[in-house]
Write an enzyme that holds these catalytic residues in place. Structure first.
Site, mmCIF file in Angstrom:
data_model
loop_
_atom_site.group_PDB
_atom_site.id
_atom_site.type_symbol
_atom_site.label_atom_id
_atom_site.label_comp_id
_atom_site.label_asym_id
_atom_site.label_seq_id
_atom_site.Cartn_x
_atom_site.Cartn_y
_atom_site.Cartn_z
ATOM 1 N N ARG A 197 0.822 -1.216 0.000
ATOM 2 C CA ARG A 197 0.000 0.000 0.000
ATOM 3 C C ARG A 197 0.850 1.257 0.000
ATOM 4 O O ARG A 197 0.395 2.316 -0.449
ATOM 5 C CB ARG A 197 -0.986 -0.011 1.176
ATOM 6 C CG ARG A 197 -2.120 -1.015 1.005
ATOM 7 C CD ARG A 197 -3.086 -0.994 2.170
ATOM 8 N NE ARG A 197 -2.475 -1.401 3.419
ATOM 9 C CZ ARG A 197 -2.279 -2.668 3.790
ATOM 10 N NH1 ARG A 197 -2.684 -3.645 3.008
ATOM 11 N NH2 ARG A 197 -1.693 -2.955 4.921
ATOM 12 N N GLU B 295 5.681 -10.332 15.224
ATOM 13 C CA GLU B 295 5.209 -10.921 16.473
ATOM 14 C C GLU B 295 5.460 -12.434 16.452
ATOM 15 O O GLU B 295 5.944 -13.015 17.411
ATOM 16 C CB GLU B 295 3.725 -10.619 16.656
ATOM 17 C CG GLU B 295 3.286 -10.738 18.089
ATOM 18 C CD GLU B 295 1.821 -10.345 18.254
ATOM 19 O OE1 GLU B 295 1.265 -9.692 17.354
ATOM 20 O OE2 GLU B 295 1.257 -10.714 19.295
HETATM 21 P P1 AMP Z 1 4.839 -2.423 11.440
HETATM 22 O O1 AMP Z 1 6.069 -3.011 10.801
HETATM 23 O O2 AMP Z 1 4.405 -3.161 12.658
HETATM 24 O O3 AMP Z 1 4.985 -0.934 11.669
HETATM 25 O O4 AMP Z 1 3.655 -2.649 10.417
HETATM 26 C C1 AMP Z 1 3.491 -1.785 9.346
HETATM 27 C C2 AMP Z 1 3.062 -2.517 8.103
HETATM 28 O O5 AMP Z 1 2.019 -3.438 8.353
HETATM 29 C C3 AMP Z 1 2.542 -1.519 7.102
HETATM 30 O O6 AMP Z 1 3.045 -1.849 5.816
HETATM 31 C C4 AMP Z 1 1.027 -1.651 7.175
HETATM 32 O O7 AMP Z 1 0.461 -1.618 5.896
HETATM 33 C C5 AMP Z 1 0.776 -2.980 7.846
HETATM 34 N N1 AMP Z 1 -0.149 -2.886 9.010
HETATM 35 C C6 AMP Z 1 0.180 -3.116 10.313
HETATM 36 N N2 AMP Z 1 -0.874 -2.973 11.125
HETATM 37 C C7 AMP Z 1 -1.915 -2.618 10.329
HETATM 38 C C8 AMP Z 1 -3.292 -2.286 10.580
HETATM 39 N N3 AMP Z 1 -3.826 -2.288 11.816
HETATM 40 N N4 AMP Z 1 -4.074 -1.940 9.510
HETATM 41 C C9 AMP Z 1 -3.553 -1.917 8.267
HETATM 42 N N5 AMP Z 1 -2.277 -2.211 7.978
HETATM 43 C C10 AMP Z 1 -1.451 -2.565 8.990
#
Ligand code: AMP
Length: 176
Positions: free
Chosen positions: A64, A101
């Site tokens: 995205r 996780e």
């Molecule tokens: P992080 O590495 O934990 O910061 O996760 C970020 C990535 O996971 C991004 O590319 C987001 O598109 C996706 N992502 C994580 N949590 C969500 C959520 N609650 N809703 C939509 N996309 C998420």
């Protein structure tokens, strides 16, 4: 056209409980993308303060992040560079693995995607724990890019992802 505010964008974001797995509330941005004013306003808010000529490349994170980074690159007359999931890029790559996780994830960038010293904006749709963006920032560093800012349409502040991005200016448009 009235100026789009972060609150306008937030109202259009759809919350999907327990997707893609129980306990996750997915932030669905497709209603934002489908609205001409909100999509344009999102790009304005993600790039506000930057002018064409000030940025060489906008790096987007699979998948995205591509949507926002490509439009931002067009607005800033910059190049667009994808950071993709491992195995998707056809040429020589650098890879970076980070912890989820449960398990790990690996992302990659073409070795020649960015000219050393290039001024880069790194973009994704959402900042959660920050693992993905931190790994992508490492990849940009590996190819010699200079990150001006890391920007997200959405930040989930309760997951404290910003702490993983210390040393970089971080922008988020809509904050939860
Ligand atoms: P992080 O590495 O934990 O910061 O996760 C970020 C990535 O996971 C991004 O590319 C987001 O598109 C996706 N992502 C994580 N949590 C969500 C959520 N609650 N809703 C939509 N996309 C998420």
């Amino acid at each position: 056209m009235a100026t789009v505010t972060p609150a306008d964008i937030q109202r259009a974001i759809r919350n999907i409980p327990d997707f893609p797995q129980p306990g996750i509330q997915f932030k669905d941005i497709t209603p934002v993308l489908a609205d001409p004013e909100l999509f344009a306003g999102s790009i304005e808010l993600l790039t506000a303060g930057f002018q064409p000529g000030q940025v060489d490349a906008v790096v987007g994170i699979d998948a995205r992040g591509f949507i926002f980074a490509a439009a931002a690159a067009y607005r800033l007359r910059a190049g667009f560079v994808p950071v993709r999931k491992k195995g998707k890029l056809p040429y020589l790559t650098h890879e970076q693995t980070y912890n989820l996780e449960y398990g790990t994830n690996t992302i990659a960038i073409h070795v020649d995607a960015i000219r050393p010293g290039a001024r880069v904006l790194l973009m994704d749709d959402l900042l959660a724990t920050g693992g993905t963006a931190a790994a992508a920032a490492e990849l940009v560093k590996k190819v010699g890019g200079q990150i001006l800012e890391i920007s997200f349409l959405i930040e989930l502040t309760f997951l404290n992802g910003r702490s993983r991005l210390e040393g970089y200016p971080v922008r988020s448009v809509v904050v939860y």
